[in-house]
Write a protein that holds these residues in place. Structure first.
Motif, PDB file in Angstrom:
ATOM      1  N   TRP A 422       0.813  -1.282  -0.082  1.00  0.00           N
ATOM      2  CA  TRP A 422      -0.147   0.073  -0.046  1.00  0.00           C
ATOM      3  C   TRP A 422       1.018   1.291   0.019  1.00  0.00           C
ATOM      4  O   TRP A 422       0.596   2.325  -0.745  1.00  0.00           O
ATOM      5  CB  TRP A 422      -1.019  -0.053   1.296  1.00  0.00           C
ATOM      6  CG  TRP A 422      -1.722   1.211   1.369  1.00  0.00           C
ATOM      7  CD1 TRP A 422      -2.950   1.388   0.496  1.00  0.00           C
ATOM      8  CD2 TRP A 422      -1.595   2.374   2.128  1.00  0.00           C
ATOM      9  NE1 TRP A 422      -3.456   2.599   0.930  1.00  0.00           N
ATOM     10  CE2 TRP A 422      -2.705   3.124   1.722  1.00  0.00           C
ATOM     11  CE3 TRP A 422      -0.621   2.858   3.106  1.00  0.00           C
ATOM     12  CZ2 TRP A 422      -2.726   4.565   2.346  1.00  0.00           C
ATOM     13  CZ3 TRP A 422      -0.645   4.011   3.559  1.00  0.00           C
ATOM     14  CH2 TRP A 422      -1.749   4.823   3.280  1.00  0.00           C
ATOM     15  N   SER A 423       1.880   1.075   0.823  1.00  0.00           N
ATOM     16  CA  SER A 423       2.912   2.307   0.871  1.00  0.00           C
ATOM     17  C   SER A 423       3.477   2.864  -0.446  1.00  0.00           C
ATOM     18  O   SER A 423       3.726   3.872  -0.801  1.00  0.00           O
ATOM     19  CB  SER A 423       3.819   2.183   1.864  1.00  0.00           C
ATOM     20  OG  SER A 423       3.276   1.817   3.249  1.00  0.00           O
ATOM     21  N   LEU A 424       3.909   1.597  -1.215  1.00  0.00           N
ATOM     22  CA  LEU A 424       4.689   1.967  -2.434  1.00  0.00           C
ATOM     23  C   LEU A 424       3.821   2.002  -3.503  1.00  0.00           C
ATOM     24  O   LEU A 424       4.203   2.378  -4.581  1.00  0.00           O
ATOM     25  CB  LEU A 424       5.976   0.889  -2.496  1.00  0.00           C
ATOM     26  CG  LEU A 424       6.903   0.988  -1.570  1.00  0.00           C
ATOM     27  CD1 LEU A 424       7.770  -0.201  -1.737  1.00  0.00           C
ATOM     28  CD2 LEU A 424       7.619   2.164  -1.599  1.00  0.00           C
ATOM     29  N   GLY A 425       2.631   1.423  -3.448  1.00  0.00           N
ATOM     30  CA  GLY A 425       1.891   1.322  -4.598  1.00  0.00           C
ATOM     31  C   GLY A 425       2.421  -0.081  -5.547  1.00  0.00           C
ATOM     32  O   GLY A 425       2.542   0.241  -6.721  1.00  0.00           O
ATOM     33  N   LYS A 426       2.312  -1.023  -4.815  1.00  0.00           N
ATOM     34  CA  LYS A 426       2.634  -2.359  -5.398  1.00  0.00           C
ATOM     35  C   LYS A 426       1.595  -3.550  -5.398  1.00  0.00           C
ATOM     36  O   LYS A 426       0.748  -3.087  -4.492  1.00  0.00           O
ATOM     37  CB  LYS A 426       3.856  -3.237  -4.727  1.00  0.00           C
ATOM     38  CG  LYS A 426       5.123  -2.370  -4.766  1.00  0.00           C
ATOM     39  CD  LYS A 426       6.444  -3.072  -4.129  1.00  0.00           C
ATOM     40  CE  LYS A 426       6.656  -4.261  -4.865  1.00  0.00           C
ATOM     41  NZ  LYS A 426       7.156  -4.082  -6.155  1.00  0.00           N
TER      42      LYS A 426
END
Length: 480
Positions: A422-426
């Motif tokens: 969620w943090s990285l957009g993966k």
């Protein structure tokens, strides 16, 4: 028009039909067939054979990407091709829109020279082992990098040992004696000759790589090219790529002028000055440099992986050359071909909306926890409730796992992965490691066997961690 039957489970069927309807006008007709199971990701070839009667009125049958079993046998059974689709049903439009060769990327026209930069300091066995790793990552030529003022007494033995292993070998030195020794030992290439050292090419059979006397001295490079061209001698020409901010743009222009002046010569581009000397992720740097090399129609690229941040440079180079070849030859942008160079972020990280996950969660009737990620954050749900937050520590107390250490550990791992995604957009998929592209070793998928599902209750004390891990419900509503 082609007619495709897509097999799925109850939870995924509505979402799959919405995706296919949204593709209109699709270049095919379609039918979604729910085969009597809840979670599409648990589908197997044996299950399909039992539940889908033959014949199937279709030109092709598409099954979930995580369906396990022998699809060739199913194809023979039904008399039509049975294929795995994408892992996530939201990726179906991209699956059908990709170019025919995308995903295979089995063609390239740039050789990778992978340099062992400290070869004089290594024993023969270590040189051979390094060469094997480079070759496994895609290198075509093993380059023995010589070091200034450093003896290389084992040079000839290294060349012979590498040739015995079937490698093509280059010797990279500023010392004419080392170049001669390497050539006489059987090296295939010599890096590098200038207009002043072309006499070495008369002494050995190795193909020379030509460079200017100084990086900006284009006239001397052109003179060397013309001399060997008149002799009918094969060679590679390298205009020297300079690092940032010491002339990168100007050196790229030198390569362009080199190609314009000599449309047919084989060009080499050494890219270590940029990948090694720029503290940025090398996957993107390699993508750009190989795109430039593809436009130049370069024949070879010399790369290194010395700095820790460049530890996957050879593998990235292999992916990049294939992707850029496909883009150039198909006259298309380098998109939708592979995600192997997208190591940090995903193109479509959150395939499911919060509303879609809400609908899936409302349909769950068992105690097994499912974990998904949307733009809103981390979702974890079972029949007892649906919880959403961006902080795993805020979610944990709501799961009521006191005393169930094995289960708590498992969900802790999954929620940690979900938070990173969620943090990285993966892209996050439960029970699967995060996909870091070619930045890490990819675990080979076993497409023939499926882990048996089980309850998410506490495992017996004698059960192994790997067994306990497989006792959790897999992702849902993400498969065709």
């Amino acid at each position: 028009m082609e007619h495709i039957v897509l097999l799925t489970g109850r939870l995924a069927q509505p979402a799959l039909e919405r995706v296919l309807t949204g593709m209109a006008p699709a270049p095919f007709t379609w039918e979604v067939r729910e085969i009597g199971l809840q979670v599409a990701g648990l589908m197997t070839a044996d299950m399909i054979r039992r539940r889908v009667p033959a014949p199937v009125a279709a030109d092709r049958v598409l099954v979930p990407g995580r369906c396990r079993g022998d699809l060739d046998a199913l194809s023979a059974h039904y008399g039509v091709p049975v294929e795995r689709g994408p892992d996530e049903l939201k990726d179906i439009p991209q699956y059908f829109n990709r170019s025919p060769s995308a995903g295979r990327l089995d063609t390239y026209d740039i050789d990778i020279f992978a340099e062992i930069v400290d070869a004089p300091r290594l024993e023969i066995a270590a040189i051979v082992e390094r060469a094997r790793r480079f070759a496994a990552d895609g290198a075509n030529v093993i380059d023995l990098g010589c070091l200034p003022a450093t003896p290389f007494p084992q040079l000839e033995d290294a060349v012979v040992a590498l040739k015995a292993e079937g490698f093509r070998v280059s010797v990279d030195s500023q010392d004419t004696d080392e170049l001669l020794r390497g050539g006489r030992a059987g090296a295939d290439y010599l890096l590098s000759l200038t207009a002043d050292t072309l006499w070495i090419a008369d002494e050995v059979a190795a193909t020379p790589v030509l460079i200017p006397r100084e990086p900006g001295d284009e006239a001397s490079l052109y003179a060397a090219i013309e001399t060997l061209s008149r002799r009918g001698r094969a060679f590679l020409a390298d205009a020297i790529l300079d690092p940032i901010p010491f002339g990168l743009l100007g050196s790229l222009c030198r390569y362009q002028r080199l190609r314009e002046r000599f449309p047919d010569v084989a060009i080499m581009m050494g890219i270590g000055n940029v990948t090694e000397l720029t503290e940025a992720d090398t996957s993107g740097i390699n993508a750009i440099l190989f795109g430039i090399a593809a436009e130049l129609r370069a024949g070879a690229v010399l790369t290194t992986q010395v700095s820790s941040h460049a530890r996957r440079a050879v593998r990235e180079a292999d992916v990049a050359r294939r992707m850029m070849y496909e883009a150039r030859e198909s006259s298309s942008l380098p998109k939708g071909m592979t995600d192997a160079l997208m190591t940090v972020h995903a193109k479509r990280p959150f395939p499911d909306t919060p509303e879609e996950i809400d609908a899936t969660a409302a349909a769950i009737r068992d105690p097994s926890f499912r974990v998904q990620v949307s733009e809103r954050g981390l979702h974890i749900y079972n029949r007892d409730g649906h919880h959403v937050d961006t902080d795993p520590f805020a979610l944990y107390p709501q799961l009521k796992l006191d005393g169930d250490t094995g289960h708590a550990f498992y969900l802790g791992v999954e929620l940690a992965r979900a938070e990173i995604a969620w943090s990285l957009g993966k892209r996050y998929v439960q029970d699967q490691p995060l996909d870091w592209g070619c930045a890490t070793e990819r675990r080979a998928d076993d497409l023939l066997h499926q882990c048996a599902p089980g309850p998410t209750k506490q495992a017996p004390a004698t059960q192994s961690l790997s067994q306990s891990r497989s006792n959790h419900a897999p992702e849902v509503a993400q498969h065709p």
